[in-house]
Design a protein around this motif. Structure first.
Motif, mmCIF file in Angstrom:
data_model
loop_
_atom_site.group_PDB
_atom_site.id
_atom_site.type_symbol
_atom_site.label_atom_id
_atom_site.label_comp_id
_atom_site.label_asym_id
_atom_site.label_seq_id
_atom_site.Cartn_x
_atom_site.Cartn_y
_atom_site.Cartn_z
ATOM 1 N N THR A 35 -0.590 2.947 40.045
ATOM 2 C CA THR A 35 -0.067 1.574 39.575
ATOM 3 C C THR A 35 0.912 0.908 40.754
ATOM 4 O OG1 THR A 35 -0.400 1.758 37.272
ATOM 5 C CG2 THR A 35 0.733 -0.065 38.044
ATOM 6 N N TRP A 36 1.766 1.767 41.111
ATOM 7 C CA TRP A 36 2.887 1.311 42.135
ATOM 8 C C TRP A 36 1.924 0.851 43.402
ATOM 9 C CZ3 TRP A 36 3.261 4.381 46.742
ATOM 10 C CH2 TRP A 36 2.521 5.541 46.466
ATOM 11 N N THR A 91 -0.320 -2.303 42.947
ATOM 12 C CA THR A 91 0.529 -3.284 42.853
ATOM 13 C C THR A 91 1.303 -3.732 44.011
ATOM 14 O OG1 THR A 91 2.246 -2.159 41.843
ATOM 15 C CG2 THR A 91 0.675 -3.424 40.345
ATOM 16 N N TYR A 92 1.755 -2.755 44.734
ATOM 17 C CA TYR A 92 2.359 -3.167 46.064
ATOM 18 C C TYR A 92 1.445 -3.654 47.051
ATOM 19 C CZ TYR A 92 5.532 -2.410 50.133
ATOM 20 O OH TYR A 92 6.233 -2.648 51.333
ATOM 21 N N THR A 115 0.948 -7.295 46.028
ATOM 22 C CA THR A 115 1.993 -7.938 46.428
ATOM 23 C C THR A 115 2.184 -8.468 47.832
ATOM 24 O OG1 THR A 115 3.133 -7.220 44.473
ATOM 25 C CG2 THR A 115 4.870 -8.198 46.193
ATOM 26 N N VAL A 153 10.197 -3.049 48.237
ATOM 27 C CA VAL A 153 10.003 -4.607 47.611
ATOM 28 C C VAL A 153 10.982 -5.632 47.813
ATOM 29 C CG1 VAL A 153 9.166 -5.874 45.507
ATOM 30 C CG2 VAL A 153 8.215 -3.555 45.983
ATOM 31 N N TRP A 184 9.056 2.079 52.644
ATOM 32 C CA TRP A 184 7.670 2.079 52.162
ATOM 33 C C TRP A 184 6.865 3.069 52.630
ATOM 34 C CZ3 TRP A 184 3.578 1.622 49.460
ATOM 35 C CH2 TRP A 184 2.307 1.751 49.978
ATOM 36 N N ALA A 216 6.310 -13.256 43.951
ATOM 37 C CA ALA A 216 5.615 -12.002 44.234
ATOM 38 C C ALA A 216 6.374 -10.905 44.156
ATOM 39 C CB ALA A 216 4.658 -12.154 45.377
ATOM 40 N N SER A 217 7.338 -10.797 44.886
ATOM 41 C CA SER A 217 8.317 -9.509 44.764
ATOM 42 C C SER A 217 8.982 -9.583 43.488
ATOM 43 C CB SER A 217 9.372 -9.904 45.868
ATOM 44 O OG SER A 217 8.849 -9.945 47.140
ATOM 45 N N ASN A 257 6.465 -7.619 41.262
ATOM 46 C CA ASN A 257 6.256 -6.537 41.433
ATOM 47 C C ASN A 257 7.315 -5.408 41.140
ATOM 48 O OD1 ASN A 257 4.793 -4.202 42.639
ATOM 49 N ND2 ASN A 257 5.543 -4.626 44.733
ATOM 50 N N VAL A 307 7.254 -4.317 37.551
ATOM 51 C CA VAL A 307 6.171 -2.937 37.467
ATOM 52 C C VAL A 307 7.066 -1.789 37.508
ATOM 53 C CG1 VAL A 307 4.435 -1.625 38.329
ATOM 54 C CG2 VAL A 307 4.674 -4.056 38.584
ATOM 55 N N VAL A 326 7.046 1.277 39.916
ATOM 56 C CA VAL A 326 7.673 0.915 41.393
ATOM 57 C C VAL A 326 9.001 1.591 41.105
ATOM 58 C CG1 VAL A 326 8.835 -0.837 42.642
ATOM 59 C CG2 VAL A 326 6.473 -1.133 41.590
#
Length: 412
Positions: free
Chosen positions: A226-227, A230-231, A234, A295, A335, A393-394, A397, A400, A403
């Motif tokens: 998921t992380w 979704t990243y 985003t 993020v 990241w 958006a950030s 994220n 989540v 994250v």
């Protein structure tokens, strides 16, 4: 008699990345190719202008360069998990050298046209599609997990310095000698990088199954994290809003609100200096929650868009751009480190490809949406909308849960 504490083995401290000859070879190859690449955009623009083309021709050339990268990225990701990544980088740099060398020849001989320039750009785009996924999985084959952030920072620091000076030097080369010589230099840097990478000789990841099966399993693995998806989602939104606001509308407002090209050059210089400063921060700061930091710091890109949209004084815009650059480089390093730590070795290429497809699709998407929005609102209003989109958006994220679980502890 020895105590238990005395008998326990002392943990061995991993050697710093620069002690590794293979890491130095990889970092030097990246620096050399980045030196030429920093000059190439300016040289390409003036090559198109020199053959009589305008904004439409340049847009066509840039689009032809981007499309094959998106089209072949997934193939590049599969190969990066099946072949030696150093070999892929070697072939990719040789392909880029051939494309830029051919472009330099047609420009130098006066036979360049929009079609021939676009054809060379197409070949360059194909090379990028294979080198991007392979490059994401190289560093963790060269250094210990605990040294990944330092290694990623050391790779980026000199290339960021080159990005500050490269356009200036490129402008002088184009002005004094013409764009062909800057393009030829770019080709030579790719060739030199390929020669360095030839001696790297990394083992290929062990991946079983056919190509389509590998692609399907890579997608399943990507989707299951998921992380990661979704990243990526985003990032697609943030990159689209950033490019539309900063790259497309920023120069327009700089010409209208400030002193035009000179002020916009200062803004870009401040951003580049911020990238360099962000790398210096990463040499010292090692946050535990890597992905959450990535993020949060990437969201700082909203600052220069807001400053431009509100028509704030130029010093404020410069400060905002500097801070945004610092945040972006911290985001890239953290990241990349999180990605290398938490994606298994045999999936890195495909995961990087899916992530890159999302971000590169944002390029035409952002420009198209900004162009449509500019027909409804003013440029300043569009910039403010882009800033809000980045923050929203950030923030979503960061909601989540996964994250915040992606941290400095390596995968088990």
């Amino acid at each position: 008699m020895r105590t238990a504490e005395q008998a326990a083995p002392v943990p061995k401290t991993p050697a710093p990345p620069w002690r590794s000859a293979r890491f130095r070879r990889f970092a030097l190859a990246g620096l050399i190719s980045a030196t030429g690449s920093a000059m190439a955009p300016l040289a390409l623009a003036y090559a198109v202008i020199g053959e009589g083309g305008g904004a439409g021709s340049l847009g066509l050339v840039l689009a032809v360069n981007t499309v094959p990268t998106i089209a072949f990225l997934l193939v590049g990701g599969v190969l990066a998990d099946r072949m030696s990544r150093s070999r892929i980088l070697l072939l990719g740099n040789l392909g880029a050298a051939a494309a830029q060398g051919a472009l330099a020849v047609v420009v130098l001989t006066g036979t360049a046209s929009t079609g021939s320039i676009a054809a060379c750009g197409f070949l360059s785009g194909v090379a990028v599609a294979f080198t991007v996924p392979a490059g994401q999985g190289v560093v963790n084959q060269l250094v210990e997990p605990g040294q990944l952030q330092l290694a990623n920072t050391l790779v980026r620091l000199p290339t960021n310095a080159v990005r500050v000076l490269g356009p200036v030097v490129g402008g002088l080369v184009v002005a004094l000698c013409g764009p062909a010589w800057a393009l030829a230099f770019d080709a030579l840097t790719f060739l030199a990088a390929a020669l360095l990478l030839h001696g790297l000789r990394l083992d290929a990841p062990v991946v079983a199954g056919g190509v389509l099966g590998d692609l399907r399993s890579g997608w399943s693995a990507f989707r299951s994290r998921t992380w990661l998806w979704t990243y990526t989602l985003t990032g697609t939104v943030v990159v689209a809003a950033w490019l539309a606001g900063y790259q497309m509308l920023g120069p327009v407002l700089a010409a209208r609100q400030y002193s035009g090209a000179s002020s916009w050059g200062l803004v870009q210089g401040a951003f580049a200096l911020g990238l360099l400063a962000g790398g210096l921060v990463c040499l010292r700061w090692k946050p535990y929650r890597l992905l959450a930091v990535a993020v949060a710091t990437s969201s700082l890109l909203f600052l220069p868009l807001t400053a431009l949209g509100l028509a704030l004084p130029l010093p404020v815009v410069l400060t905002a751009s500097l801070i945004a650059g610092v945040g972006l480089d911290i985001a890239i390093v953290t990241w990349t480190t999180a990605f290398q730590l938490h994606v298994p070795e045999g999936e890195l290429g495909r995961a990087a490809a899916f992530n890159s497809v999302g971000e590169r699709c944002a390029i035409p998407l952002g420009y198209l949406l900004a162009a449509l929005a500019a027909g409804i609102w003013s440029e300043r209003q569009v910039l403010l909308v882009c800033a809000v989109v980045i923050v929203a958006a950030s923030a979503l994220n960061l909601c989540v849960r996964d994250v915040h679980r992606v941290n400095r502890a390596p995968r088990q």
